[in-house]
Design an enzyme around this catalytic site. Structure first.
Site, PDB file in Angstrom:
ATOM      1  CB  CYS A  67      23.859 -15.246 -37.216  1.00  0.00           C
ATOM      2  SG  CYS A  67      22.514 -16.101 -37.768  1.00  0.00           S
ATOM      3  CB  ALA A  68      25.226 -19.094 -34.911  1.00  0.00           C
TER       4      ALA A  68
END
Length: 108
Positions: A67-68
């Site tokens: 993800c981030a």
């Protein structure tokens, strides 16, 4: 950076990622469009449980979620393990994973 090495130890290594893994980006479609690993599937966190079986029917399929920052991918990993997937790795954040793999991000 030296203080971090002292804290973690100079022998600190990252876990090895499977060679032929399915990479799943659990960010939103907009985040994915802004830059993702080549060949990665976009399956937002809130859709992982309901759609993973169609994308990866083999419970032994090596999967790397990212993800981030690593938070959502940690949640996605937990969901996949609960569903019976046996080889799931949290790749962490997209930027650091890109550097780690030596693969530049691509945009849609």
């Amino acid at each position: 950076m030296r203080w971090l090495q002292k804290l973690l130890g100079s022998e600190q290594t990252l876990p090895t990622l499977p060679e032929q893994a399915l990479y799943i980006d659990v960010r939103s479609p907009g985040e994915y469009a802004g830059g993702h690993l080549p060949g990665a599937l976009n399956l937002p966190l809130e859709q992982v449980a309901s759609q993973i079986a169609t994308q990866a029917p083999d419970l032994d399929q090596p999967i790397v979620v990212y993800c981030a920052s690593g938070m959502r991918s940690g949640q996605a990993r937990a969901v996949l393990l609960q569903l019976g997937y046996r080889q799931v790795s949290n790749g962490g954040g997209v930027g650091s994973l890109s550097l780690r793999l030596g693969k530049p991000l691509q945009s849609c």
